[in-house]
Design a protein around this motif. Structure first.
Motif, PDB file in Angstrom:
ATOM      1  N   ARG A  58      38.484  27.966  31.256  1.00 14.01           N
ATOM      2  CA  ARG A  58      38.398  29.156  31.856  1.00 14.01           C
ATOM      3  C   ARG A  58      39.780  29.724  32.286  1.00 14.01           C
ATOM      4  N   CYS A  59      39.662  31.057  32.469  1.00 13.38           N
ATOM      5  CA  CYS A  59      41.003  31.619  32.937  1.00 13.38           C
ATOM      6  C   CYS A  59      40.626  32.148  34.260  1.00 13.38           C
ATOM      7  N   GLU A  60      41.773  32.423  35.001  1.00  8.77           N
ATOM      8  CA  GLU A  60      41.473  33.090  36.196  1.00  8.77           C
ATOM      9  C   GLU A  60      42.197  34.465  36.324  1.00  8.77           C
ATOM     10  N   ILE A  61      41.251  35.243  36.621  1.00  7.88           N
ATOM     11  CA  ILE A  61      42.077  36.720  36.804  1.00  7.88           C
ATOM     12  C   ILE A  61      42.285  36.972  38.132  1.00  7.88           C
ATOM     13  N   LYS A  62      43.487  37.479  38.555  1.00  2.85           N
ATOM     14  CA  LYS A  62      44.169  37.382  39.968  1.00  2.85           C
ATOM     15  C   LYS A  62      43.685  38.866  40.774  1.00  2.85           C
ATOM     16  N   ASN A  63      43.428  38.373  41.860  1.00  4.84           N
ATOM     17  CA  ASN A  63      43.856  39.469  42.997  1.00  4.84           C
ATOM     18  C   ASN A  63      43.170  41.067  42.633  1.00  4.84           C
ATOM     19  N   MET A  64      41.758  40.808  42.653  1.00  7.02           N
ATOM     20  CA  MET A  64      41.140  42.346  42.326  1.00  7.02           C
ATOM     21  C   MET A  64      40.409  42.762  43.763  1.00  7.02           C
ATOM     22  N   ASN A  65      40.723  44.010  44.022  1.00  9.95           N
ATOM     23  CA  ASN A  65      40.181  44.400  45.116  1.00  9.95           C
ATOM     24  C   ASN A  65      39.111  45.851  45.258  1.00  9.95           C
ATOM     25  N   SER A  66      38.236  45.576  43.849  1.00  8.30           N
ATOM     26  CA  SER A  66      37.369  46.774  43.908  1.00  8.30           C
ATOM     27  C   SER A  66      36.217  46.060  43.125  1.00  8.30           C
ATOM     28  N   MET A  67      35.038  46.407  43.319  1.00  6.32           N
ATOM     29  CA  MET A  67      33.681  45.729  42.882  1.00  6.32           C
ATOM     30  C   MET A  67      33.910  46.106  41.359  1.00  6.32           C
ATOM     31  N   GLU A  85      27.558  41.643  37.244  1.00 11.97           N
ATOM     32  CA  GLU A  85      26.792  42.307  38.232  1.00 11.97           C
ATOM     33  C   GLU A  85      26.448  41.337  39.457  1.00 11.97           C
ATOM     34  N   GLU A  86      26.172  40.165  39.020  1.00 11.12           N
ATOM     35  CA  GLU A  86      26.090  39.094  40.170  1.00 11.12           C
ATOM     36  C   GLU A  86      27.448  38.877  40.956  1.00 11.12           C
ATOM     37  N   ALA A  87      28.353  38.728  40.077  1.00  8.02           N
ATOM     38  CA  ALA A  87      29.845  38.496  40.915  1.00  8.02           C
ATOM     39  C   ALA A  87      30.307  39.800  41.890  1.00  8.02           C
ATOM     40  N   ALA A  88      29.884  40.718  41.524  1.00  2.00           N
ATOM     41  CA  ALA A  88      29.991  42.086  42.270  1.00  2.00           C
ATOM     42  C   ALA A  88      29.018  41.842  43.667  1.00  2.00           C
ATOM     43  N   ALA A  89      27.909  41.518  43.086  1.00  8.61           N
ATOM     44  CA  ALA A  89      27.012  41.501  44.235  1.00  8.61           C
ATOM     45  C   ALA A  89      27.474  40.255  45.255  1.00  8.61           C
ATOM     46  N   TYR A  90      27.921  39.251  44.572  1.00  9.13           N
ATOM     47  CA  TYR A  90      28.410  38.188  45.643  1.00  9.13           C
ATOM     48  C   TYR A  90      29.254  38.560  46.587  1.00  9.13           C
ATOM     49  N   VAL A  91      30.286  39.345  45.959  1.00 12.12           N
ATOM     50  CA  VAL A  91      31.383  39.784  46.964  1.00 12.12           C
ATOM     51  C   VAL A  91      30.677  40.836  47.827  1.00 12.12           C
ATOM     52  N   VAL A  92      29.785  41.679  47.466  1.00 12.95           N
ATOM     53  CA  VAL A  92      29.049  42.731  48.526  1.00 12.95           C
ATOM     54  C   VAL A  92      28.356  41.845  49.571  1.00 12.95           C
ATOM     55  N   LYS A  93      27.706  40.705  49.030  1.00 13.27           N
ATOM     56  CA  LYS A  93      27.152  39.900  50.231  1.00 13.27           C
ATOM     57  C   LYS A  93      27.977  39.189  51.145  1.00 13.27           C
ATOM     58  N   CYS A 153      36.001  39.377  59.512  1.00 11.55           N
ATOM     59  CA  CYS A 153      36.745  40.245  58.391  1.00 11.55           C
ATOM     60  C   CYS A 153      36.347  41.428  58.462  1.00 11.55           C
ATOM     61  N   ASP A 154      36.882  42.823  58.442  1.00 10.97           N
ATOM     62  CA  ASP A 154      36.596  44.224  58.415  1.00 10.97           C
ATOM     63  C   ASP A 154      36.125  44.514  56.972  1.00 10.97           C
ATOM     64  N   GLY A 155      36.570  43.725  56.010  1.00  9.89           N
ATOM     65  CA  GLY A 155      36.193  43.853  54.347  1.00  9.89           C
ATOM     66  C   GLY A 155      36.753  45.136  53.784  1.00  9.89           C
ATOM     67  N   ASN A 156      37.478  45.626  54.365  1.00 14.63           N
ATOM     68  CA  ASN A 156      38.301  46.961  53.975  1.00 14.63           C
ATOM     69  C   ASN A 156      39.040  46.570  52.645  1.00 14.63           C
ATOM     70  N   MET A 157      38.471  46.845  51.435  1.00 11.48           N
ATOM     71  CA  MET A 157      38.930  46.477  50.123  1.00 11.48           C
ATOM     72  C   MET A 157      40.379  47.265  49.788  1.00 11.48           C
ATOM     73  N   GLN A 158      40.201  48.509  50.179  1.00 15.90           N
ATOM     74  CA  GLN A 158      41.225  49.594  49.866  1.00 15.90           C
ATOM     75  C   GLN A 158      42.550  48.874  50.643  1.00 15.90           C
ATOM     76  N   ASN A 159      42.564  48.460  51.651  1.00 13.40           N
ATOM     77  CA  ASN A 159      43.766  48.084  52.054  1.00 13.40           C
ATOM     78  C   ASN A 159      44.193  46.717  51.942  1.00 13.40           C
ATOM     79  N   GLY A 160      43.388  45.841  50.945  1.00 13.46           N
ATOM     80  CA  GLY A 160      43.520  44.500  50.506  1.00 13.46           C
ATOM     81  C   GLY A 160      43.084  43.706  51.400  1.00 13.46           C
ATOM     82  N   ASN A 161      42.199  43.837  52.417  1.00 16.66           N
ATOM     83  CA  ASN A 161      41.732  42.819  53.431  1.00 16.66           C
ATOM     84  C   ASN A 161      40.642  41.997  52.944  1.00 16.66           C
ATOM     85  N   LEU A 162      40.196  42.194  51.589  1.00 15.25           N
ATOM     86  CA  LEU A 162      39.287  41.462  50.724  1.00 15.25           C
ATOM     87  C   LEU A 162      39.726  41.574  49.235  1.00 15.25           C
ATOM     88  N   ARG A 163      39.955  40.499  48.903  1.00 16.09           N
ATOM     89  CA  ARG A 163      40.505  40.222  47.487  1.00 16.09           C
ATOM     90  C   ARG A 163      40.026  39.133  46.955  1.00 16.09           C
TER      91      ARG A 163
END
Lengths: 95, 503
Positions: free
Chosen positions: B239-248, B182-190, B201-211
């Motif tokens: 740690r493992c790195e999970i790549k390229n996510m565009n939704s909270m 939840e903190e991770a998603a809240a961080y991206v929201v902030k 940045c327009d923050g449009n996650m659907q268009n991939g402008n924020l990943r």
């Protein structure tokens, strides 16, 4: 620094250049020779010398945020071995 | 200034088969700069264009083409850095990150590994009123985006579109200070909120402008505190790195899955292997991207096509002077100036357009009432019709006019809601509508008294009951309101009913 055959094969793979196994020893030797030549530079004392990035005192050139280019799809695709519906078509990349 | 003290949230604890475990999370957020042209070419960044039409020869990496940096993109990175209270490096430099992929025609991405433009900063991530996590920012650097490969158009071919190639990205790297999904998603929201305030940045996650790329590891309770004390990473897990996510939602689900996967491995006596993984939203799991492992040898070196990027302190100062009021300050001011709760202030400052709308309504009026109406009536109605604040059929001026009528007791609260609905669907001047349709509240006690008398006279049985049980007076109030079409002043009706019944 000397480059062994394994490293030479790795570098070739990263560069996507096919090198036959029997050509690897010579390649590794050439790499080693080049690196050895360059390594002579390490003998120079550069303590207190600022790294030089340009021979002339130039400022990085900037452009304005204006669209001045593009809309040349045909030219961009002109050299592509295969292009379809405006895309570059390449052998399937499996993820 | 308002007291902004807060408590950190409790870290999420996951119960394994043997022990309790905690999560340690760091994010790399890629934010597309809201520029018209690309980072190093004059091609457009417009989304949804014909494939390969927003491409200059520089982007296609034709031989001999040289990059020239877009100064606006540099300015946006500095602006973002200042918005995150970060240090700005007056001298930064570009490096080449080498890898092969069909959608990267140069064979390298121009990035800033060794000398990023922005240094350490911080973001306060709100979880609940009074609860927030301070996440340290390690750096922000400028880099090029890659193109897009489409794999499902042909069974034997992949299709490549370079429209995105060379678009400017800001990569915002956090420290591993985040302790739960939840903190991770809240961080991206902030971050998104701050960048939208800044306009960088327009923050449009659907268009991939924020990943986001998410680094996840697990540790036993207490280990993280030892890391914080010493900054020694050996206290933390692999740690493992999970790549390229565009939704909270995916970010949260992927972290949750990945943490449980690692815990199961460790409790099973196995080891977590440091690797890059991909989240599959259909299956709800992460899987290894083994193909990427060897390619991870990026052989960075300084980009010989670009001189170091040197900027002047005066320019940075000018940018700093032009920063808007940011979410934290705006929220604190709303609480202070309008006397609203921190929660309401958070809702109203979630985006800058809502905050501006509210302030236009509240100007010269009662702030609390304005906040209630904007949050409950307007936002509720917008949500119902799936509209954004900028698409609201009721303008701030119209809502303000409704509140003025209400404030002057010219209409009742109930009528005000009806009026809001009329303005929503038909538009028009609220005062005029009230006038034309006879919606004015009846404050004339004579008229109300007549209505009360009438109801009492018609219902002798109810009168007897009400005298025995004063709670039943409400029934009379309801009848009078009905008889007057909701226009009677409710307080006047209450008082008169009580007096007439002798309660």
């Amino acid at each position: 620094m000397s480059i062994d055959i394994k490293t030479a094969a790795h570098v070739a793979k990263l560069a996507r250049i096919r090198v036959e196994d029997d050509a690897l020893p010579a390649l590794a030797q050439e790499f080693s020779a080049i690196l050895g030549f360059i390594e002579q530079l390490n003998e120079v004392d550069v303590d207190g010398v600022e790294p030089m990035t340009s021979v002339t005192p130039m400022r990085l050139k900037r452009r304005e945020d204006v669209v001045t280019d593009g809309n040349i799809q045909k030219q961009v695709l002109a050299n592509a071995p295969d292009a379809r519906e405006g895309f570059f078509a390449v052998p399937k990349v499996v993820e | 200034m308002l007291d902004l003290t807060y408590e950190p949230p409790k870290p999420k604890v996951i119960q394994g088969a043997k022990h309790d475990w905690e999560l340690v999370i760091g994010l790399e957020v890629h934010a597309q700069v809201a520029s018209k042209a690309k980072l190093f070419s004059g091609a457009s960044t417009q989304f949804g264009a014909e494939p390969n039409s927003n491409v200059a020869f520089v982007d296609a990496a034709m031989p001999g083409m040289l990059p020239v940096i877009n100064e606006f993109c540099v300015e946006q990175a500095v602006r973002t850095g200042l918005g995150l209270k970060a240090s700005i490096n007056l001298r930064s430099a570009f490096d080449r990150k080498n890898y092969f992929y069909p959608d990267l025609p140069q064979g390298y991405q121009i990035s800033q590994l060794y000398h990023p433009i922005v240094g350490e900063g911080e973001v306060l991530v709100d979880m609940a009123p009074g609860i927030a996590r301070l996440v340290r920012i390690e750096r922000i650097h400028i880099e090029q985006d890659a193109g897009k490969s489409i794999h499902d158009m042909d069974p034997n071919m992949s299709f490549v579109d370079l429209n995105r190639t060379g678009v400017a990205l800001m990569e915002i790297v956090s420290r591993p200070d985040i302790r739960g999904p939840e903190e991770a998603a809240a961080y991206v929201v902030k971050l998104r909120q701050i960048m939208r305030y800044l306009g960088t940045c327009d923050g449009n996650m659907q268009n991939g402008n924020l990943r986001a790329d998410v680094n996840v590891s697990v540790c036993r309770p207490g280990d993280y505190e030892r890391y914080q004390e010493t900054q020694d990473f050996s206290h933390l897990g692999t740690r493992c790195e999970i790549k390229n996510m565009n939704s909270m939602r995916f970010i949260q689900a992927a972290i949750e899955y990945e943490a449980r996967r690692q815990i199961a491995l460790i409790e099973d006596g196995k080891e977590v292997v440091q690797e890059t993984r991909l989240y599959d939203p259909d299956k709800g799991e992460t899987r290894s991207m083994r193909s990427k492992e060897e390619a991870h040898d990026y052989r960075y070196f300084p980009c010989p096509d670009l001189l170091p990027l040197e900027i002047e302190q005066a320019w940075v100062d000018d940018i700093a002077a032009s920063l808007p009021e940011l979410p934290d300050e705006k929220r604190a001011r709303f609480v202070l100036d309008y006397g609203m709760t921190e929660y309401d202030a958070s809702v109203l400052t979630a985006d800058v357009e809502s905050a501006m709308f509210f302030e236009n309504v509240a100007r010269g009026r009662d702030g609390k009432t304005a906040a209630n109406w904007v949050i409950n009536e307007l936002f509720g109605r917008l949500k119902k019709d799936d509209l954004g604040i900028s698409e609201s059929p009721v303008s701030a001026a119209q809502l303000g006019a409704i509140l003025d009528l209400l404030g002057r007791d010219e209409i009742s609260g109930k009528i005000a809601k009806d009026l809001f609905e009329i303005v929503w669907t038909e538009g028009g001047d609220p005062a005029q509508i009230v006038e034309d349709r006879g919606m004015k509240q009846v404050t004339d006690t004579g008229a109300i008294e007549a209505a009360v008398d009438e109801v009492i006279a018609a219902n002798p049985g109810q009168v007897e009951k009400a005298k025995a049980n004063p709670k039943l007076a409400g029934w009379f109030v309801g009848q009078v309101m009905k008889a007057t079409g909701g226009k009677a002043n409710p307080k006047a009706v209450n008082d008169l009913v009580a007096a007439k019944l002798g309660l």
